[in-house]
Design a protein around this motif. Structure first.
Motif, PDB file in Angstrom:
ATOM      1  N   VAL A  36       1.277  -1.012   0.203  1.00  0.00           N
ATOM      2  CA  VAL A  36      -0.538   0.283  -0.343  1.00  0.00           C
ATOM      3  C   VAL A  36       0.923   1.153   0.129  1.00  0.00           C
ATOM      4  CG1 VAL A  36      -1.762   1.333   0.962  1.00  0.00           C
ATOM      5  CG2 VAL A  36      -1.803  -1.412   1.563  1.00  0.00           C
ATOM      6  N   ARG A  37       1.927   0.977  -1.438  1.00  0.00           N
ATOM      7  CA  ARG A  37       2.561   2.872  -1.244  1.00  0.00           C
ATOM      8  C   ARG A  37       2.612   3.424  -2.460  1.00  0.00           C
ATOM      9  NH1 ARG A  37       8.490  -0.051  -0.407  1.00  0.00           N
ATOM     10  NH2 ARG A  37       7.206  -1.605   1.466  1.00  0.00           N
ATOM     11  N   PRO A  38       2.531   4.258  -2.660  1.00  0.00           N
ATOM     12  CA  PRO A  38       2.481   4.887  -3.685  1.00  0.00           C
ATOM     13  C   PRO A  38       2.938   4.285  -5.325  1.00  0.00           C
ATOM     14  CG  PRO A  38       3.662   6.609  -2.599  1.00  0.00           C
ATOM     15  CD  PRO A  38       2.699   5.143  -1.290  1.00  0.00           C
ATOM     16  N   ALA A  39       2.990   4.089  -6.595  1.00  0.00           N
ATOM     17  CA  ALA A  39       3.369   3.299  -7.487  1.00  0.00           C
ATOM     18  C   ALA A  39       3.791   4.781  -8.548  1.00  0.00           C
ATOM     19  CB  ALA A  39       2.876   2.379  -8.182  1.00  0.00           C
ATOM     20  N   ARG A  40       2.683   5.715  -8.630  1.00  0.00           N
ATOM     21  CA  ARG A  40       2.465   6.748  -9.739  1.00  0.00           C
ATOM     22  C   ARG A  40       2.971   7.946  -8.819  1.00  0.00           C
ATOM     23  NH1 ARG A  40      -0.359   4.552 -14.759  1.00  0.00           N
ATOM     24  NH2 ARG A  40      -1.588   3.437 -14.111  1.00  0.00           N
ATOM     25  N   LEU A  41       3.655   8.431 -10.135  1.00  0.00           N
ATOM     26  CA  LEU A  41       4.301   9.745  -9.787  1.00  0.00           C
ATOM     27  C   LEU A  41       3.164  10.730  -9.719  1.00  0.00           C
ATOM     28  CD1 LEU A  41       6.248  10.258 -13.671  1.00  0.00           C
ATOM     29  CD2 LEU A  41       7.008   9.893 -10.955  1.00  0.00           C
ATOM     30  N   ASP A  42       3.628  12.069  -8.552  1.00  0.00           N
ATOM     31  CA  ASP A  42       3.113  12.824  -8.037  1.00  0.00           C
ATOM     32  C   ASP A  42       2.760  13.378  -9.453  1.00  0.00           C
ATOM     33  OD1 ASP A  42       3.186  11.727  -5.706  1.00  0.00           O
ATOM     34  OD2 ASP A  42       5.158  12.909  -5.144  1.00  0.00           O
ATOM     35  N   SER A  43       1.046  14.232  -9.321  1.00  0.00           N
ATOM     36  CA  SER A  43       0.825  15.475 -10.215  1.00  0.00           C
ATOM     37  C   SER A  43       1.411  15.854  -9.909  1.00  0.00           C
ATOM     38  CB  SER A  43      -0.026  15.100 -10.494  1.00  0.00           C
ATOM     39  OG  SER A  43      -0.825  15.827 -12.102  1.00  0.00           O
ATOM     40  N   PHE A  44       1.745  17.323 -10.930  1.00  0.00           N
ATOM     41  CA  PHE A  44       2.316  18.809  -9.700  1.00  0.00           C
ATOM     42  C   PHE A  44       0.374  19.269 -10.246  1.00  0.00           C
ATOM     43  CE2 PHE A  44       3.200  23.038 -11.515  1.00  0.00           C
ATOM     44  CZ  PHE A  44       3.794  23.266 -10.647  1.00  0.00           C
ATOM     45  N   ASP A  45      -0.055  18.883 -11.456  1.00  0.00           N
ATOM     46  CA  ASP A  45      -1.430  19.912 -11.066  1.00  0.00           C
ATOM     47  C   ASP A  45      -2.102  19.673 -10.106  1.00  0.00           C
ATOM     48  OD1 ASP A  45      -1.805  20.356 -13.570  1.00  0.00           O
ATOM     49  OD2 ASP A  45      -2.467  18.157 -14.863  1.00  0.00           O
ATOM     50  N   ALA A  46      -2.451  18.712  -9.246  1.00  0.00           N
ATOM     51  CA  ALA A  46      -2.524  18.435  -8.032  1.00  0.00           C
ATOM     52  C   ALA A  46      -2.027  19.377  -6.744  1.00  0.00           C
ATOM     53  CB  ALA A  46      -2.413  17.125  -7.009  1.00  0.00           C
ATOM     54  N   VAL A  47      -1.045  19.545  -7.154  1.00  0.00           N
ATOM     55  CA  VAL A  47      -0.211  20.800  -5.935  1.00  0.00           C
ATOM     56  C   VAL A  47      -0.399  22.122  -6.537  1.00  0.00           C
ATOM     57  CG1 VAL A  47       1.494  18.605  -4.758  1.00  0.00           C
ATOM     58  CG2 VAL A  47       1.866  20.801  -6.393  1.00  0.00           C
ATOM     59  N   LEU A  48      -1.501  22.264  -7.534  1.00  0.00           N
ATOM     60  CA  LEU A  48      -0.783  23.982  -7.890  1.00  0.00           C
ATOM     61  C   LEU A  48      -2.033  24.618  -7.227  1.00  0.00           C
ATOM     62  CD1 LEU A  48       0.340  25.240  -9.954  1.00  0.00           C
ATOM     63  CD2 LEU A  48      -1.327  24.863 -11.895  1.00  0.00           C
ATOM     64  N   PRO A  49      -3.033  23.650  -6.887  1.00  0.00           N
ATOM     65  CA  PRO A  49      -3.615  24.971  -6.436  1.00  0.00           C
ATOM     66  C   PRO A  49      -3.169  25.274  -5.203  1.00  0.00           C
ATOM     67  CG  PRO A  49      -5.510  23.101  -6.997  1.00  0.00           C
ATOM     68  CD  PRO A  49      -3.916  22.565  -7.079  1.00  0.00           C
ATOM     69  N   GLY A  73       2.897  16.662 -16.195  1.00  0.00           N
ATOM     70  CA  GLY A  73       1.912  15.849 -17.898  1.00  0.00           C
ATOM     71  C   GLY A  73       2.067  15.044 -18.016  1.00  0.00           C
ATOM     72  N   ARG A  74       3.556  14.289 -17.052  1.00  0.00           N
ATOM     73  CA  ARG A  74       3.738  12.949 -17.560  1.00  0.00           C
ATOM     74  C   ARG A  74       3.460  11.179 -16.460  1.00  0.00           C
ATOM     75  NH1 ARG A  74       7.555  13.103 -21.930  1.00  0.00           N
ATOM     76  NH2 ARG A  74       6.631  10.602 -23.004  1.00  0.00           N
ATOM     77  N   CYS A  75       2.552  11.593 -15.859  1.00  0.00           N
ATOM     78  CA  CYS A  75       2.897  10.954 -15.041  1.00  0.00           C
ATOM     79  C   CYS A  75       1.727   9.630 -15.312  1.00  0.00           C
ATOM     80  CB  CYS A  75       1.341  11.597 -13.730  1.00  0.00           C
ATOM     81  SG  CYS A  75       2.092  13.117 -12.903  1.00  0.00           S
ATOM     82  N   ALA A  76       1.667   9.356 -16.161  1.00  0.00           N
ATOM     83  CA  ALA A  76       1.025   8.081 -16.491  1.00  0.00           C
ATOM     84  C   ALA A  76       2.087   7.704 -17.560  1.00  0.00           C
ATOM     85  CB  ALA A  76      -0.096   8.104 -17.657  1.00  0.00           C
ATOM     86  N   ASP A  77       3.124   8.480 -17.923  1.00  0.00           N
ATOM     87  CA  ASP A  77       4.336   7.000 -19.056  1.00  0.00           C
ATOM     88  C   ASP A  77       5.512   6.364 -17.375  1.00  0.00           C
ATOM     89  OD1 ASP A  77       2.743   8.206 -21.204  1.00  0.00           O
ATOM     90  OD2 ASP A  77       4.471   9.340 -21.427  1.00  0.00           O
ATOM     91  N   PHE A  78       5.231   7.269 -16.824  1.00  0.00           N
ATOM     92  CA  PHE A  78       6.831   6.801 -15.931  1.00  0.00           C
ATOM     93  C   PHE A  78       5.786   6.415 -13.939  1.00  0.00           C
ATOM     94  CE2 PHE A  78       8.576   9.550 -19.079  1.00  0.00           C
ATOM     95  CZ  PHE A  78       9.664   8.830 -19.046  1.00  0.00           C
TER      96      PHE A  78
END
Length: 161
Positions: A36-49, A73-78
């Protein structure tokens, strides 16, 4: 004519390295699910606000790859360790890998938020650097500041959740 299996061109060795990195991405997703750990990259869009609108240029710096945890913008690629997730990334990844063996590459561009970095340009370079076992990478750094929240309550326990 016999084929010598031990002989390989630099490109074919880079392709093998790409598929090894893809397999590591698959395994990291399985481990992340188990623990139960994050596997995806953090999204800059999520912290932007949460950020102030301006940014500040900090110049070229050596950035620890362990602190590069996000993407613009490339969280789904890596995956979180910048292993490539998609096979269409192969040709570009292999070119960057071969370039690293010859002349090196230009600094990546990252956004610094607190102690974490988000890659804006240079996802493949960061991925190859991870694959090569590098601990840091040269980066052009832009820093964003968190918004400050005005505290008007008498104590922290009175703040809204």
């Amino acid at each position: 004519m016999t084929f010598n299996a031990s002989f390989s061109t630099p490109r074919s060795a880079a392709v093998v390295e790409f598929w090894r990195a893809r397999e590591q991405a698959r395994m990291s997703f399985l481990r992340a699910r188990l623990f139960v750990r994050p596997a995806r990259l953090d999204s800059f869009d999520a912290v932007l606000p949460l950020l102030l609108p301006g940014r500040r240029y900090l110049g070229n710096q050596e950035v620890s790859l362990a602190q590069v945890t996000g993407s613009v913008g490339r969280c789904a690629d890596f995956d979180r360790n910048f292993h490539p997730l998609k096979s269409h990334l192969r040709d570009r990844w292999v070119r960057v890998y071969l370039l690293s063996q010859q002349a090196g590459w230009a600094p990546v561009r990252v956004y610094k938020v607190g102690e974490h970095y988000f890659v804006e340009d240079g996802h493949h370079r960061v991925s190859v650097a991870h694959s090569l076992g590098m601990r840091s990478i040269q980066a052009e750094v832009w820093e964003y500041q968190y918004k400050s929240f005005r505290v008007e309550a008498a104590c922290w326990c009175c703040l809204p959740a």
